[in-house]
Design a protein around this motif. Sequence first.
Motif, PDB file in Angstrom:
ATOM      1  N   ILE A 155     -29.173  97.981  49.184  1.00 26.43           N
ATOM      2  CA  ILE A 155     -28.583  96.959  48.317  1.00 26.43           C
ATOM      3  C   ILE A 155     -27.117  96.873  48.689  1.00 26.43           C
ATOM      4  O   ILE A 155     -26.402  97.874  48.664  1.00 26.43           O
ATOM      5  N   LYS A 156     -26.679  95.668  49.070  1.00 28.66           N
ATOM      6  CA  LYS A 156     -25.326  95.469  49.573  1.00 28.66           C
ATOM      7  C   LYS A 156     -24.480  94.698  48.573  1.00 28.66           C
ATOM      8  O   LYS A 156     -24.991  93.977  47.727  1.00 28.66           O
ATOM      9  N   SER A 157     -23.173  94.841  48.732  1.00 32.77           N
ATOM     10  CA  SER A 157     -22.230  94.156  47.855  1.00 32.77           C
ATOM     11  C   SER A 157     -22.219  92.661  48.162  1.00 32.77           C
ATOM     12  O   SER A 157     -22.045  92.268  49.312  1.00 32.77           O
ATOM     13  N   PRO A 158     -22.346  91.835  47.140  1.00 32.87           N
ATOM     14  CA  PRO A 158     -22.308  90.390  47.365  1.00 32.87           C
ATOM     15  C   PRO A 158     -20.883  89.835  47.409  1.00 32.87           C
ATOM     16  O   PRO A 158     -20.688  88.637  47.586  1.00 32.87           O
ATOM     17  N   MET A 159     -19.883  90.721  47.229  1.00 31.45           N
ATOM     18  CA  MET A 159     -18.498  90.250  47.168  1.00 31.45           C
ATOM     19  C   MET A 159     -17.519  91.380  47.460  1.00 31.45           C
ATOM     20  O   MET A 159     -17.895  92.539  47.507  1.00 31.45           O
ATOM     21  N   ILE A 160     -16.268  91.012  47.607  1.00 32.48           N
ATOM     22  CA  ILE A 160     -15.176  91.970  47.754  1.00 32.48           C
ATOM     23  C   ILE A 160     -14.665  92.300  46.356  1.00 32.48           C
ATOM     24  O   ILE A 160     -14.542  91.406  45.520  1.00 32.48           O
ATOM     25  N   GLY A 161     -14.377  93.563  46.096  1.00 32.95           N
ATOM     26  CA  GLY A 161     -13.843  93.932  44.790  1.00 32.95           C
ATOM     27  C   GLY A 161     -13.807  95.435  44.613  1.00 32.95           C
ATOM     28  O   GLY A 161     -13.826  96.192  45.579  1.00 32.95           O
ATOM     29  N   THR A 162     -13.779  95.868  43.359  1.00 34.30           N
ATOM     30  CA  THR A 162     -13.773  97.293  43.025  1.00 34.30           C
ATOM     31  C   THR A 162     -15.102  97.642  42.374  1.00 34.30           C
ATOM     32  O   THR A 162     -15.531  96.989  41.422  1.00 34.30           O
ATOM     33  N   PHE A 163     -15.756  98.673  42.897  1.00 43.30           N
ATOM     34  CA  PHE A 163     -17.083  99.114  42.472  1.00 43.30           C
ATOM     35  C   PHE A 163     -16.965 100.060  41.279  1.00 43.30           C
ATOM     36  O   PHE A 163     -16.203 101.020  41.327  1.00 43.30           O
ATOM     37  N   TYR A 164     -17.708  99.760  40.206  1.00 36.99           N
ATOM     38  CA  TYR A 164     -17.745 100.646  39.037  1.00 36.99           C
ATOM     39  C   TYR A 164     -19.197 100.947  38.692  1.00 36.99           C
ATOM     40  O   TYR A 164     -20.040 100.053  38.659  1.00 36.99           O
ATOM     41  N   ARG A 165     -19.484 102.219  38.416  1.00 34.60           N
ATOM     42  CA  ARG A 165     -20.846 102.634  38.071  1.00 34.60           C
ATOM     43  C   ARG A 165     -21.137 102.513  36.582  1.00 34.60           C
ATOM     44  O   ARG A 165     -22.283 102.636  36.164  1.00 34.60           O
ATOM     45  N   SER A 166     -20.105 102.291  35.754  1.00 30.75           N
ATOM     46  CA  SER A 166     -20.317 102.137  34.313  1.00 30.75           C
ATOM     47  C   SER A 166     -19.443 100.992  33.797  1.00 30.75           C
ATOM     48  O   SER A 166     -18.484 100.595  34.454  1.00 30.75           O
ATOM     49  N   ALA A 167     -19.779 100.494  32.618  1.00 30.35           N
ATOM     50  CA  ALA A 167     -19.052  99.370  32.042  1.00 30.35           C
ATOM     51  C   ALA A 167     -17.636  99.752  31.621  1.00 30.35           C
ATOM     52  O   ALA A 167     -16.737  98.921  31.607  1.00 30.35           O
ATOM     53  N   SER A 168     -17.433 101.018  31.267  1.00 32.61           N
ATOM     54  CA  SER A 168     -16.100 101.522  30.924  1.00 32.61           C
ATOM     55  C   SER A 168     -16.118 103.033  31.124  1.00 32.61           C
ATOM     56  O   SER A 168     -17.189 103.636  31.197  1.00 32.61           O
ATOM     57  N   PRO A 169     -14.943 103.652  31.196  1.00 32.10           N
ATOM     58  CA  PRO A 169     -14.905 105.100  31.463  1.00 32.10           C
ATOM     59  C   PRO A 169     -15.661 105.957  30.446  1.00 32.10           C
ATOM     60  O   PRO A 169     -16.178 107.007  30.796  1.00 32.10           O
ATOM     61  N   ASP A 170     -15.760 105.492  29.197  1.00 31.30           N
ATOM     62  CA  ASP A 170     -16.434 106.286  28.173  1.00 31.30           C
ATOM     63  C   ASP A 170     -17.931 105.988  28.063  1.00 31.30           C
ATOM     64  O   ASP A 170     -18.631 106.624  27.287  1.00 31.30           O
ATOM     65  N   LYS A 171     -18.447 105.050  28.844  1.00 30.25           N
ATOM     66  CA  LYS A 171     -19.875 104.697  28.830  1.00 30.25           C
ATOM     67  C   LYS A 171     -20.605 105.472  29.926  1.00 30.25           C
ATOM     68  O   LYS A 171     -20.014 105.861  30.926  1.00 30.25           O
TER      69      LYS A 171
END
Length: 156
Positions: free
Chosen positions: A81-97
């Motif tokens: 599965i590849k990135s459809p765009m340039i940006g910053t990758f996050y594994r969660s919606a927010s640091p506390d999630k």
Amino acid sequence: MDIKQIQDLIRFVAKSGVNEVAIEQNEFKITIKTNQAATYVNATVPTAPHPVAAAPVTETVAHIAAPAVAAADDNSNYVTIKSPMIGTFYRSASPDKPMMVNVGDEINSGTVLCIIEAMKLFNEIEAEISGRIVKILVDNASPVEYDQPLFLVEPK
């Protein structure tokens, strides 16, 4: 180091696939970074009045590229599965999630895998296949390029 040597070094770094080069001499220090995917090279460059880093770095990059190709062949039964765009990758919606997916998780088509932030917009990236997450290829909060592999999935 004169401006011509710096320009040559920049051209070399851009063509070589190396992500970052740092040179430090007496009172002179230069770091050149590219936006390419990271390639890690450990090379010792002899200190000379005008060092030429091309030969040692090029040789080391050649040795790194060969094992990477062999590793790609071992993953031939997995879907990337590849990135459809340039940006910053996050594994969660927010640091506390909690993380959206982890290695070993079963996913279905439409499952949100991660978020990619681009220009202050948070884009949910959904799976297009069903299967099991085998490997997460990007660290949390890391920059990603268009078409960069993000996940390896074993299809159902």
